[in-house]
Structure formats: C-alpha cells, structure tokens
Design an enzyme around this catalytic site. Structure first.
Site, PDB file in Angstrom:
ATOM      1  N   THR A  56      -0.584  -8.586  -6.261  1.00 23.27           N
ATOM      2  CA  THR A  56       0.395  -7.963  -7.173  1.00 23.27           C
ATOM      3  C   THR A  56       0.096  -8.256  -8.626  1.00 23.27           C
ATOM      4  OG1 THR A  56       2.144  -8.001  -5.511  1.00 23.27           O
ATOM      5  CG2 THR A  56       2.850  -8.035  -7.805  1.00 23.27           C
ATOM      6  N   ASP A 124      -4.691  -5.643  -1.673  1.00 20.33           N
ATOM      7  CA  ASP A 124      -3.433  -6.297  -1.328  1.00 20.33           C
ATOM      8  C   ASP A 124      -3.836  -7.357  -0.298  1.00 20.33           C
ATOM      9  OD1 ASP A 124      -0.128  -5.524  -0.961  1.00 20.33           O
ATOM     10  OD2 ASP A 124      -1.125  -6.890   0.423  1.00 20.33           O
ATOM     11  N   THR A 156      -0.133 -12.901  -2.717  1.00 22.75           N
ATOM     12  CA  THR A 156       0.622 -14.050  -2.186  1.00 22.75           C
ATOM     13  C   THR A 156       0.790 -13.976  -0.674  1.00 22.75           C
ATOM     14  OG1 THR A 156       2.698 -12.851  -2.493  1.00 22.75           O
ATOM     15  CG2 THR A 156       1.966 -14.282  -4.311  1.00 22.75           C
TER      16      THR A 156
HETATM   17  N1  LIG Z   1       2.983 -10.902  -4.583  1.00 18.61           N
HETATM   18  C1  LIG Z   1       1.936 -10.383  -3.936  1.00 18.61           C
HETATM   19  O1  LIG Z   1       0.806 -10.581  -4.335  1.00 18.61           O
HETATM   20  C2  LIG Z   1       2.226  -9.527  -2.692  1.00 18.61           C
HETATM   21  C3  LIG Z   1       1.144  -8.557  -2.364  1.00 18.61           C
HETATM   22  N2  LIG Z   1       1.567  -7.684  -1.272  1.00 18.61           N
HETATM   23  C4  LIG Z   1      -0.158  -9.261  -1.909  1.00 18.61           C
HETATM   24  O2  LIG Z   1      -0.092 -10.175  -1.138  1.00 18.61           O
HETATM   25  O3  LIG Z   1      -1.205  -8.838  -2.338  1.00 18.61           O
END
Ligand SMILES: NC(=O)C[C@H](N)C(=O)O
Length: 654
Positions: A56, A124, A156
């Site tokens: 993200t 992602d 994340t």
């Molecule tokens: N906050 C994030 O980075 C969530 C995202 N869907 C990922 O894991 O790439």
C-alpha cells in the site's frame, strides 16, 4: 446487492518503461564527477539500499482503487522534505531522477543516503511468494558489501511471513535488514508511511542491529516474532512474546540486551534451500481423523500443528493421535505451535504430553508465520538427517523462540545467576577465587551496561556484589562510559554510589574529560556540581582542543570547554585564541558564540599582534571582519561597566 464493478485490469507493463540500470548508490556516488569532491567519509555517512517490493505504501488511487504504480514512490519521496534533502541533493548532484538516489536531512551529524531499487512487478503482498523471497535474498547478497543496511518496502498482509523467511535464509547476518510498509499510501495526507519509511531508513543508517526486523508505528520488532494484528490500525503489528528491540519516541531507546547476535565467526551467506511442502493444520473441536490424515499425506514433509492453550490437543481423541503418531513414525516432522496469540507450548498438561509422546516437537513460543518458515528452511537442508532436522527445530536459530532455563525462566543479562553460571563453568570453588573472577568480570560488564545506559543491569550487578568503582584492563570505569555517552541517570547513580570523577584510565582521561570531549553538556553540569574540574590537562593541550573546535565551527564543543571552566583565553603555539582561529577559518557561529559569551575580547591581539577582525580581513573574509566589529560595538553597549577588563580579559573562572 448492486453488482460489484469488475476489478480494474492489472496494470499492463508500460511500453516506455525501461527498468532502471541497477547500480549501487555507492558506485553512483563514487562515479558522479560532482560527488568525487565529496568523498564518502566513514562515520559521517551511511548508505542504505531500499528494496521496493510493493504494498500500500507506494500505491496510487486509480479508478477508485489503490494499485502499485512504477516510479511513483520516487516521485512522492522527492516531495517530502523529511525523507529527501533536496537542497543538499542538488548541491552534490544527487537530484537526477535516473539516479534513483536520495539523502535524508542530516541527523546526529550523519548523512543517510539511500538507493531505491524498485522491482519490475510491484506486488500487493498477498501475491508475494517464495520466488520473491529468493529475489530479495539475492539482492541483499549481491549488495551486501556496498551498503550499511537494507530496507525492504513491502505490503503488510504477508510482511511477517517474509520477515520470518528472510531471517532464516540470511545466515550470519551482520547488518540491519528492516521491513516496513504502511496502512495508508505515502502520498495521502494522513499516511503512516512517512514515519515508517523514515524510521526504517534512519535506523538502518544509524544502528547496527544485525537482524531481520520489522519497523512499524515507531517500534522495531524482531521480524520472526511479529504477527499482523490489524487491517486498519496504524498499530498493525505486534510481537506478543518479545518486547520491541527499539522504540522511537522523543528519545530512541534500543533494547541492546535483546538483540540477537550470531555466536560464530562465519561470514554472511545466504541459504535458499526452502521446501514448499509444509503446511499449517489448526485443530478445532470435533475435527475428523479423516481431515487430519488427508492433511498429513505426501508430498507434505512437515506441518505446524496449531493446538489449544499451552500446546494441548484432545487426549480422548485416540483416532487423531493415532494419525499423528503414524505420520511421525514415517518421518513427517510436526511442530507444535499454540493458537494463543501470546505464550508458548509446554508439556505441562497431559493433553500436551500426548503430542510429545507421539513425536510432535514443542515449538516454544514461536509464531505460526515463523514456524512455517523455520520448517521450510530446516526441511529444505539437503544434508540434514531426520534426527538433525528434529534437533535443529528445537534450537533457537534466529531468536525466533525464547530460550528457557531449567527453571523455565528466560536467561537475561541482568540475571544474577549469570556470574554464578560463569563461576560454575570455571569450576572455581573458594570464595577468594570467586572474588577474583568477579573483580575481573564485573568491570567490563559494568562498563558495557553503563555505555548502554542500562541502569537496571548496573543495579543488578551491585546487588550481586559488584564494586561499581572497579576498572577494566584499560582503567576505564562505568562512570567513564556513562559520562562519555551522556547517560545522566546512570552518572547520577554512580556518583551517588561513590564513583570517582577523578578516576584516570590508562590514557589519563577522567570521566569529566570524557564528558567534555563528547560534548555531553548535561553530564558536564552534573559532574561540575560534584566539584569536578580539570586537573592536569595542560593549558597548551586545552588551547589546541579549543582552537580545533573553533576551526570546525563546533559551537557545542566550545560551550563544553567553557562550561567545564577551561580558560577560554588560552592560546595555541602561534598565540592564537579560539576567536582568532574562528576568524581565520570564517566560522561565523563560533565567532558569535565567543563574542556573545564575553570570553575573549575582540581587540585581543594574537602572537603576531593581529586582532580577530584583522585576521579575518587578511584571509579575505571581509564580511566576517565587519561582523566582528558590529558585534563588538553592539556588545559594548550591553556590557555593564567594570565587568570586563579589556586588557586583562574576563574575570577568571576558578
Ligand atoms: N497495508 C498494506 O500494505 C496492505 C496491502 N494489501 C499489502 O499487503 O500489500
């Protein structure tokens, strides 16, 4: 429910996109002509490689949804002064977009440069897989010698998995590898990405924490201790069984005693042998034996069995236990991991002992993510026998589990059993010999604790009988180290417990002189309150130190000497005071400080009869010469009559 709009097509490779020629920042900085005049100086600069995998943090909202966009991360960084010192970058020719290189604003006297290596396919993290792990590991291997530290920008959702996998694949790691990301994109107004990105690069450039770690929401965690706990909160991660290694607040607190360090002389290397035939089976009430049997079939080689509480399973379900026993007997490796978010597995209960008896390996307090990576790594080693695999799984390889002593407590530096354990090892019996060991061991331990500001450890050792005034082989005492580092709380404690400010090490340094040399103004003040003063430092030596501080515009250094009661009028071999040297070197702040603190009169001639203003003019610093005159006139107006003897200099401080 209204039909959901079809998801946007994945970003098609942009025809014009040409992957940047991947060169290291160090090569860039050494090759760029402009930079050659800025040689890389040890200690005042650090180079960090930032590997951008996706997530993200670097995403852009396109047609209402966030997607990773190439080159966007670099564009955004260039707009953020906290992440990019544009003026300095321009000054040294680092502002070219194609260089993909950046520099943080100066911090703690150090410049942290970072090179952004962007993956061709930004993902992602739900799409990150073993191949991506292997690419990250390879990137670190090929750049290992060129950088002080590494940051991996990652989504994340699976960050904890990647951090765990890398912690095993990077063997004998001696440099920081820090994963980070964000819940809100860097470009958005209320992004958590700016602090996460800055913190990770800052830590990688300033601290040698030789582990794979994860930085999020002002905390640095051991990577293989982390779990993602929220899809919304900025506190997206937790490390339920190990306190953070570092906390970023007004001060930066490092839990040095928790840092995991390899106890080997072997060089860094990567080990990418990782099998994919592993899985995680979560027990739940009334799970059928058929389900367990099906899950344990080849090609599965090893599984993490997620059990209840302290590692328990229904011991009245003989059918399930029989399936587990059969699989273990044919060589299946099964690692017991609790479903609880904190705590670990122990064979305290019969419902846990049945698994131990069936050949299941207790996983201590390992997280599910780390357990899967550890299994994958160990089962992937081609030379390990079944027994060796089982043995390795019980070991603490990368700090992924807490090492418990026979009493079940975790061994810590502060533990008073530390000395008894050493004494036992040396098989020393009599108290006289124990005393000898203590006198040898305690001083360096006390110094280490004092250097880290670890007051609790010092108190523990005092309770164990340590002599706080003891000195090590170099004559260094804990007070020397605490004063050098400016740990005022430790300095106070040591002074209150009889430590001497006049203790001299083998180089003749006292704690007081150490606090001055290291510009620890608060510590100087404390030691002065205890009557500290310079004893045998020769005026000539002090003059040279003062003049070098003036020559380098080190105003804090001048303040430190002034606070310590040094005669600021002392002169070097050519009869120059610090003011003369500051004028010759055009150091305006130093001049201003020296004049405004009334320590050296502007009209004092040097050994050749020249005043500071005359010396400035002689060296072509006309503006500085005028400044000195202006300041002097302005200050004369402010000086109460009689407080300053122009020919005799300031009232001498004792
Ligand atoms: N906050 C994030 O980075 C969530 C995202 N869907 C990922 O894991 O790439």
């Amino acid at each position: 429910m209204a039909p959901q709009p079809s998801p946007p097509p994945p970003p098609t490779p942009d025809a014009k996109f040409v992957p940047k020629k991947q060169v290291s920042l160090v090569e860039i900085r050494r090759s760029a002509s402009v930079l050659s005049q800025f040689p890389i100086q040890d200690g005042t600069e650090a180079n960090v490689l930032v590997i951008y995998v996706g997530g993200t943090i670097g995403m852009k909202k396109v047609d209402g949804v966030y997607i990773p966009v190439r080159d966007y991360m670099g564009e955004v960084i260039r707009t953020l002064p906290m992440l990019y010192d544009a003026e300095y970058a321009k000054e040294i020719g680092l502002d070219k977009e194609e260089l993909n290189s950046f520099v943080l604003p100066i911090s703690k006297g150090r410049r942290v440069f970072f090179y952004l290596k962007e993956y061709e396919t930004l993902k992602d993290s739900s799409n990150v897989n073993v191949n991506d792990w292997l690419e990250m590991v390879e990137n670190i291997r090929e750049n290992y010698r060129l950088y002080d530290g590494f940051v991996i920008i990652h989504g994340t959702d699976t960050m904890a998995y990647t951090a765990s996998a890398l912690s095993f694949a990077l063997e004998n790691l001696g440099k920081p590898v820090i994963l980070t990301g964000s819940q809100v994109p860097l470009s958005e107004l209320r992004s958590d990405g700016r602090d996460n990105f800055l913190g990770a690069v800052y830590i990688a450039g300033h601290y040698v924490i030789p582990e794979v770690t994860l930085y999020f929401n002002n905390k640095l965690y051991r990577g293989n201790r982390c779990v993602k706990i929220s899809s919304e909160s900025f506190r997206a991660f937790d490390s339920p069984n190990l306190a953070p290694l570092l906390t970023m607040a007004v001060d930066i607190t490092v839990n040095w005693s928790s840092i995991f360090r390899m106890n080997t002389l072997a060089a860094f290397r990567v080990n990418t042998n990782m099998t994919r035939n592993v899985g995680l089976l979560r027990l739940f009430p009334s799970i059928t034996a058929e389900t367990v049997r099906a899950f344990l079939q080849p090609p599965m080689e090893g599984i993490v069995l997620q059990t209840y509480g302290a590692g328990n399973c229904p011991d009245d379900r003989r059918d399930i236990i029989a399936e587990i026993q059969t699989a273990a007997d044919r060589g299946m490796i099964i690692l017991n991991c609790t479903q609880c978010s904190s705590g670990g597995v122990s064979a305290s209960y019969q419902t846990g002992k049945v698994l131990l008896d069936a050949g299941v390996i207790p996983g201590s307090d390992i997280t599910p993510e780390a357990a899967l990576s550890k299994l994958s790594y160990i089962l992937g080693q081609p030379n390990f026998s079944l027994e060796e695999k089982r043995r390795q799984l019980k070991r603490n390889l990368r700090g992924e589990i807490s090492v418990s002593t026979a009493t079940g407590r975790t061994f810590t530096f502060e533990d008073s059993e530390f000395i008894r354990a050493v004494v036992d090892t040396l098989r020393i019996g009599s108290s006289k010999e124990v005393q000898a060991v203590s006198e040898t061991l305690f001083p360096p331990l006390l110094c280490a604790a004092a250097r880290n500001g670890d007051l609790n450890a010092i108190k523990y050792m005092q309770e164990t009988g340590a002599n706080l005034t003891g000195h090590d082989y170099d004559g260094r005492t804990a007070l020397h180290l605490a004063a050098s580092e400016g740990h005022t709380e430790v300095v106070r404690f040591l002074l209150e417990n009889g430590c001497s400010i006049y203790a001299r090490d083998r180089f003749g340094n006292t704690p007081f002189m150490d606090s001055i040399r290291n510009r620890k103004l608060d510590t100087i003040e404390i030691i002065k309150q205890c009557g500290g003063h310079l004893i045998n430092e020769s005026p000539f030596e002090l003059a040279v130190l003062l003049c070098s501080a003036a020559a380098t515009n080190d105003v804090t250094g001048l303040q430190a000497y002034h606070m310590a009661g040094v005669d600021m009028m002392c002169t070097d071999y050519s009869g120059n005071t610090a003011l003369h040297v500051a004028a010759i070197n055009n150091q305006l702040e130093a001049i201003q400080y020296l004049l405004e603190s009334h320590v050296i009169p502007a009209n004092k001639p040097n050994g050749e009869g020249f005043t500071a203003a005359e010396l400035a003019a002689q060296h072509g610093h006309q503006k500085t010469a005028s400044l000195i005159k202006e300041l002097t006139d302005k200050l004369k107006e402010k000086i109460p009559s009689g407080s300053f003897k122009l020919n005799g200099g300031p009232n001498r401080s004792t």
